[in-house]
Design an enzyme around this catalytic site. Structure first.
Site, PDB file in Angstrom:
ATOM      1  N   GLY A  80      24.521  76.709  94.217  1.00 40.07           N
ATOM      2  CA  GLY A  80      25.984  76.781  93.663  1.00 40.07           C
ATOM      3  C   GLY A  80      26.568  75.556  93.718  1.00 40.07           C
ATOM      4  O   GLY A  80      25.847  74.464  93.817  1.00 40.07           O
ATOM      5  N   GLY A  81      28.036  75.437  93.700  1.00 39.03           N
ATOM      6  CA  GLY A  81      28.639  74.353  93.504  1.00 39.03           C
ATOM      7  C   GLY A  81      28.848  73.561  94.879  1.00 39.03           C
ATOM      8  O   GLY A  81      29.108  74.147  96.030  1.00 39.03           O
ATOM      9  N   GLU A 139      31.381  67.203  86.872  1.00 32.21           N
ATOM     10  CA  GLU A 139      30.421  68.380  86.601  1.00 32.21           C
ATOM     11  C   GLU A 139      31.247  69.246  85.561  1.00 32.21           C
ATOM     12  O   GLU A 139      32.262  69.882  86.087  1.00 32.21           O
ATOM     13  CB  GLU A 139      29.798  69.121  87.485  1.00 32.21           C
ATOM     14  CG  GLU A 139      28.516  69.907  86.757  1.00 32.21           C
ATOM     15  CD  GLU A 139      27.937  70.740  87.779  1.00 32.21           C
ATOM     16  OE1 GLU A 139      28.468  71.222  88.700  1.00 32.21           O
ATOM     17  OE2 GLU A 139      26.609  70.973  87.923  1.00 32.21           O
ATOM     18  N   GLU A 184      21.031  73.801  97.056  1.00 36.08           N
ATOM     19  CA  GLU A 184      20.965  73.061  95.559  1.00 36.08           C
ATOM     20  C   GLU A 184      22.267  73.419  94.947  1.00 36.08           C
ATOM     21  O   GLU A 184      22.777  74.171  94.605  1.00 36.08           O
ATOM     22  CB  GLU A 184      19.708  74.037  94.902  1.00 36.08           C
ATOM     23  CG  GLU A 184      18.481  74.229  95.575  1.00 36.08           C
ATOM     24  CD  GLU A 184      17.784  72.704  95.378  1.00 36.08           C
ATOM     25  OE1 GLU A 184      18.187  71.897  94.434  1.00 36.08           O
ATOM     26  OE2 GLU A 184      16.742  72.440  96.074  1.00 36.08           O
ATOM     27  N   LEU A 185      22.852  72.126  94.423  1.00 32.40           N
ATOM     28  CA  LEU A 185      24.034  72.146  94.133  1.00 32.40           C
ATOM     29  C   LEU A 185      24.047  71.330  92.479  1.00 32.40           C
ATOM     30  O   LEU A 185      23.245  71.373  91.972  1.00 32.40           O
ATOM     31  CB  LEU A 185      24.806  71.423  94.892  1.00 32.40           C
ATOM     32  CG  LEU A 185      24.793  71.555  96.447  1.00 32.40           C
ATOM     33  CD1 LEU A 185      25.479  70.677  97.462  1.00 32.40           C
ATOM     34  CD2 LEU A 185      25.152  72.975  96.711  1.00 32.40           C
ATOM     35  N   CYS A 239      22.225  73.211  86.243  1.00 33.47           N
ATOM     36  CA  CYS A 239      22.291  72.110  87.143  1.00 33.47           C
ATOM     37  C   CYS A 239      21.971  70.829  86.718  1.00 33.47           C
ATOM     38  O   CYS A 239      22.450  69.833  87.153  1.00 33.47           O
ATOM     39  CB  CYS A 239      22.058  72.636  88.691  1.00 33.47           C
ATOM     40  SG  CYS A 239      20.341  73.179  88.291  1.00 33.47           S
ATOM     41  N   LYS A 245      21.906  87.731  97.854  1.00 31.93           N
ATOM     42  CA  LYS A 245      23.262  87.821  97.127  1.00 31.93           C
ATOM     43  C   LYS A 245      23.455  87.357  95.981  1.00 31.93           C
ATOM     44  O   LYS A 245      23.349  86.250  95.665  1.00 31.93           O
ATOM     45  CB  LYS A 245      24.369  87.484  98.234  1.00 31.93           C
ATOM     46  CG  LYS A 245      25.636  87.889  97.669  1.00 31.93           C
ATOM     47  CD  LYS A 245      26.965  87.213  97.820  1.00 31.93           C
ATOM     48  CE  LYS A 245      27.578  86.123  97.170  1.00 31.93           C
ATOM     49  NZ  LYS A 245      28.023  86.552  95.669  1.00 31.93           N
ATOM     50  N   TRP A 296      25.425  82.256  89.022  1.00 31.56           N
ATOM     51  CA  TRP A 296      25.485  83.195  87.785  1.00 31.56           C
ATOM     52  C   TRP A 296      24.134  82.679  86.811  1.00 31.56           C
ATOM     53  O   TRP A 296      23.917  83.635  86.219  1.00 31.56           O
ATOM     54  CB  TRP A 296      26.729  83.316  86.915  1.00 31.56           C
ATOM     55  CG  TRP A 296      27.097  82.216  86.056  1.00 31.56           C
ATOM     56  CD1 TRP A 296      26.446  82.200  84.852  1.00 31.56           C
ATOM     57  CD2 TRP A 296      27.772  81.310  86.167  1.00 31.56           C
ATOM     58  NE1 TRP A 296      26.937  81.038  84.233  1.00 31.56           N
ATOM     59  CE2 TRP A 296      27.810  80.411  85.016  1.00 31.56           C
ATOM     60  CE3 TRP A 296      28.840  80.868  87.193  1.00 31.56           C
ATOM     61  CZ2 TRP A 296      28.620  79.370  84.919  1.00 31.56           C
ATOM     62  CZ3 TRP A 296      29.505  79.745  87.008  1.00 31.56           C
ATOM     63  CH2 TRP A 296      29.444  79.092  85.853  1.00 31.56           C
ATOM     64  N   ASN A 297      24.017  81.444  86.782  1.00 31.30           N
ATOM     65  CA  ASN A 297      23.087  81.028  85.725  1.00 31.30           C
ATOM     66  C   ASN A 297      21.872  81.251  86.339  1.00 31.30           C
ATOM     67  O   ASN A 297      21.374  80.878  87.363  1.00 31.30           O
ATOM     68  CB  ASN A 297      23.400  79.674  85.390  1.00 31.30           C
ATOM     69  CG  ASN A 297      23.055  78.369  86.457  1.00 31.30           C
ATOM     70  OD1 ASN A 297      23.552  78.628  87.536  1.00 31.30           O
ATOM     71  ND2 ASN A 297      22.612  77.559  86.204  1.00 31.30           N
TER      72      ASN A 297
HETATM   73  P1  NAD Z   1      29.642  78.794  93.226  1.00 29.70           P
HETATM   74  O1  NAD Z   1      29.451  77.827  94.132  1.00 29.70           O
HETATM   75  O2  NAD Z   1      31.021  79.276  92.792  1.00 29.70           O
HETATM   76  O3  NAD Z   1      28.915  80.353  93.637  1.00 29.70           O
HETATM   77  C1  NAD Z   1      27.715  80.320  93.878  1.00 29.70           C
HETATM   78  C2  NAD Z   1      27.304  81.494  94.778  1.00 29.70           C
HETATM   79  O4  NAD Z   1      28.075  81.205  96.174  1.00 29.70           O
HETATM   80  C3  NAD Z   1      28.051  82.712  94.372  1.00 29.70           C
HETATM   81  O5  NAD Z   1      27.044  83.931  94.628  1.00 29.70           O
HETATM   82  C4  NAD Z   1      29.160  83.138  95.057  1.00 29.70           C
HETATM   83  O6  NAD Z   1      29.663  84.309  95.127  1.00 29.70           O
HETATM   84  C5  NAD Z   1      28.948  82.586  96.465  1.00 29.70           C
HETATM   85  N1  NAD Z   1      29.913  82.032  97.185  1.00 29.70           N
HETATM   86  C6  NAD Z   1      31.483  81.601  96.895  1.00 29.70           C
HETATM   87  N2  NAD Z   1      31.882  81.487  98.048  1.00 29.70           N
HETATM   88  C7  NAD Z   1      31.067  81.801  99.148  1.00 29.70           C
HETATM   89  C8  NAD Z   1      31.449  81.829 100.388  1.00 29.70           C
HETATM   90  N3  NAD Z   1      32.546  81.389 101.017  1.00 29.70           N
HETATM   91  N4  NAD Z   1      30.538  81.991 101.219  1.00 29.70           N
HETATM   92  C9  NAD Z   1      29.114  82.465 100.723  1.00 29.70           C
HETATM   93  N5  NAD Z   1      29.028  82.528  99.541  1.00 29.70           N
HETATM   94  C10 NAD Z   1      30.029  82.328  98.541  1.00 29.70           C
HETATM   95  O7  NAD Z   1      29.002  78.265  91.897  1.00 29.70           O
HETATM   96  P2  NAD Z   1      28.777  79.030  90.469  1.00 29.70           P
HETATM   97  O8  NAD Z   1      30.282  78.299  89.862  1.00 29.70           O
HETATM   98  O9  NAD Z   1      28.614  80.497  90.515  1.00 29.70           O
HETATM   99  O10 NAD Z   1      27.803  77.952  89.835  1.00 29.70           O
HETATM  100  C11 NAD Z   1      27.855  76.705  89.194  1.00 29.70           C
HETATM  101  C12 NAD Z   1      27.396  75.688  90.278  1.00 29.70           C
HETATM  102  O11 NAD Z   1      25.966  75.957  90.572  1.00 29.70           O
HETATM  103  C13 NAD Z   1      27.465  74.359  89.493  1.00 29.70           C
HETATM  104  O12 NAD Z   1      27.859  73.362  90.515  1.00 29.70           O
HETATM  105  C14 NAD Z   1      25.908  74.314  89.386  1.00 29.70           C
HETATM  106  O13 NAD Z   1      25.332  72.920  89.159  1.00 29.70           O
HETATM  107  C15 NAD Z   1      25.246  74.767  90.484  1.00 29.70           C
HETATM  108  N6  NAD Z   1      23.770  75.067  90.309  1.00 29.70           N
HETATM  109  C16 NAD Z   1      22.935  74.495  91.061  1.00 29.70           C
HETATM  110  C17 NAD Z   1      21.444  74.736  90.857  1.00 29.70           C
HETATM  111  C18 NAD Z   1      20.473  73.675  91.657  1.00 29.70           C
HETATM  112  O14 NAD Z   1      19.332  74.215  91.742  1.00 29.70           O
HETATM  113  N7  NAD Z   1      20.693  72.633  92.052  1.00 29.70           N
HETATM  114  C19 NAD Z   1      21.059  75.413  89.911  1.00 29.70           C
HETATM  115  C20 NAD Z   1      22.207  76.295  89.244  1.00 29.70           C
HETATM  116  C21 NAD Z   1      23.474  76.068  89.488  1.00 29.70           C
END
Ligand code: NAD
Length: 492
Positions: A229-230, A384, A251-252, A285, A176, A152-153
């Site tokens: 994402g995470g 985190e 990218e986590l 992140c 997505k 989301w961010n």
């Molecule tokens: P998340 O992992 O819960 O979700 C990220 C995305 O993945 C969403 O669009 C979600 O719908 C999708 N998703 C969830 N389950 C899935 C599945 N089974 N298959 C495919 N897609 C799926 O992350 P979040 O809570 O939305 O975001 C926060 C995390 O993102 C934090 O850990 C943060 O550090 C990380 N982040 C990393 C960076 C980077 O560039 N390294 C940048 C921003 C955020």
């Protein structure tokens, strides 16, 4: 009651009549303000097939790299021209403050323009082959349909680092958006349309991970997954990619250390620490969530920092004077409250914050929080938060600073504050992280690779080389001899 806005998915060059929808909440008021299209497996399948068709048969497949570049450039200019309106949507849907969303989206156009310029400069090579009568050329070809998934961010920013190199390379993309705060990306689809990309080249939808995300990352026509994402989702996505063997970058998250030596300019370092952990309410992140300060200056530095944290103006994210807005979701607030409370029970000392700020009965607000903990096993040091919580500890000398900085399973970003140039060089070599900022923090550019070590991810985004990750190499061998092939039982 004001009418709810309804957003649409963009598939195969068309905006879809909303079918099933879900509510989007304004994090500063907790009121539902919009309805988002809830894409499921059938929508994903249509989008992936449209992308696949665009790459195989559409005008996109015949377009020169120069033409692709021109289109990307136009998209970059459109993003810049519409930055204010996209920023307002992002602020509304995620609670991120308007001065940050305006500045960040204003800059996102640069990512498209940078990769627009690279589109026709990324070319193959001729190998000075070690065999007579043979010409060998290496052709970079678009890797295939890209599944881009963002959290989301900073959705416009995080999708630009995927879309721009993918389109420059000639791929088609299914993007997505996160189920939290997807409005700016769905609005961005209008700009993609206006820029003139042929149908199917860019598809933008949103939905939940378990159905929409799963369908996308397991789809047999997806060749490449670019995920932000995470770590828990990343593991699931790697398992999903066992289905289609898509080339995957991740990218986590992070638990990034900021190391302040006693010779640093402490005022400047304190501002950088504030920026690292409290900007965007810590939902970055690269958040500098672990402060390591040299013992000789620890007390005055922590006092300075605490004063600055207490002075942060918390408020309505749409107001330009606000410095910290709400978090994006109630889930985030609950996670932060749980982790702070577990850390305090385990012995961390609270220097400031730790509660919801006064005067905010509604909204997902958390006060800027600083905890002091020399025990590196506490949750505030290891986990985190993805929120406005800093965990501080002290050190003596470079060796201890490096050991503590590297004591994490993450490795995304880091900061070093010192006026000693030689020490700065030594530290940058020893810190295990994808980014080391010296006497600065939170600087990014399309020209500079971004990515982590360890649990922070796999691969790099941005930087000229990232276009390679959206191509695969075809090696072409041409026999230039008219002579008959000699012994057929020996490898040539
Ligand atoms: P998340 O992992 O819960 O979700 C990220 C995305 O993945 C969403 O669009 C979600 O719908 C999708 N998703 C969830 N389950 C899935 C599945 N089974 N298959 C495919 N897609 C799926 O992350 P979040 O809570 O939305 O975001 C926060 C995390 O993102 C934090 O850990 C943060 O550090 C990380 N982040 C990393 C960076 C980077 O560039 N390294 C940048 C921003 C955020």
């Amino acid at each position: 009651m004001t009418e709810l806005r309804t957003f649409q998915s963009y598939i195969d060059g068309r905006f879809q009549a909303p079918g099933e929808t879900f509510d989007s909440i304004d994090p500063s008021t907790e009121a539902v303000w919009a309805r988002m299209p809830k894409a499921g497996a059938a929508d994903v399948d249509r989008a992936v097939r449209a992308a696949h068709h665009a790459m195989k048969a559409g005008p996109w497949a015949r377009m020169t790299a120069t033409e692709r570049g021109r289109m990307l450039y136009r998209l970059g200019d459109l993003v810049t021209a519409h930055a204010d309106e996209l920023a307002e949507l992002e602020t509304r849907d995620t609670g991120k403050i308007i001065r940050e969303t305006r500045a960040q989206i204003g800059y996102v156009g640069s990512y498209y323009r940078y990769f627009a310029g690279l589109a026709d400069k990324h070319h193959g090579t001729v190998v000075p082959i070690d065999k007579p009568d043979m010409d060998v050329t290496l052709r970079p070809e678009p890797i295939g349909v890209v599944a881009a998934i963002v959290p989301w961010n900073s959705q416009l920013f995080l999708s630009a680092v995927k879309l721009a190199p993918a389109l420059a390379a000639g791929c088609a993309v299914v993007l997505k958006a996160s189920e939290d705060g997807p409005a700016p990306l769905l609005a961005f689809a209008r700009l993609v349309h206006e820029a003139g990309f042929p149908p199917g080249v860019v598809n933008i939808l949103t939905g939940f991970g378990a159905d929409c995300g799963h369908a996308l990352t397991t789809h047999p026509l997806v060749a490449r997954i670019a995920f932000t994402g995470g770590p828990a989702t990343a593991r699931q996505i790697v398992r999903n990619s066992a289905e289609n063997l898509a080339y995957t970058t991740l990218e986590l998250g992070g638990k990034s250390p900021v190391v302040v030596f006693s010779d640093a300019n402490l005022e400047s370092a304190a501002n950088a620490v504030i920026s690292g952990i409290f900007a965007a309410s810590g939902q970055s992140c690269t958040a500098g969530s672990r402060l390591l300060v040299e013992r000789a200056v620890a007390q005055p530095f922590l006092e300075l920092l605490t004063r600055k944290a207490k002075a942060i103006r918390i408020g309505d994210p749409q107001q330009t004077e606000t410095e910290m807005g709400p978090l994006a979701t109630a889930r985030q607030v609950a996670h932060i409250e749980r982790t702070v409370s577990a850390s305090l029970s385990a012995g961390a000392e609270l220097l400031t914050g730790g509660t919801r700020p006064e005067g905010f009965a509604k909204g997902f607000y958390v006060s800027p929080t600083i905890l002091l903990s020399e025990d590196a096993s506490l949750p505030c040091v290891r986990e985190e938060f993805f929120g406005p919580v800093l965990s501080a500890a002290t050190f003596e000398g470079e060796d201890e600073a490096v050991a503590k900085a590297n004591d994490t399973e993450f490795g995304l970003a880091s900061g070093v504050f010192t006026t000693n140039l030689a020490r700065a060089h030594r530290m940058t070599a020893k810190i295990r992280a994808g980014i080391v900022w010296v006497n600065t923090y939170r600087a990014v550019s399309p020209m500079v690779p971004f990515g982590g070590y360890g649990l922070s991810g796999l691969g790099r985004e941005a930087g000229a080389d990232s276009i390679r990750d959206y191509t695969r190499t075809k090696s072409v061998w041409i026999n230039t001899s008219d002579a008959p092939i000699p012994d057929p039982f020996i490898m040539r």
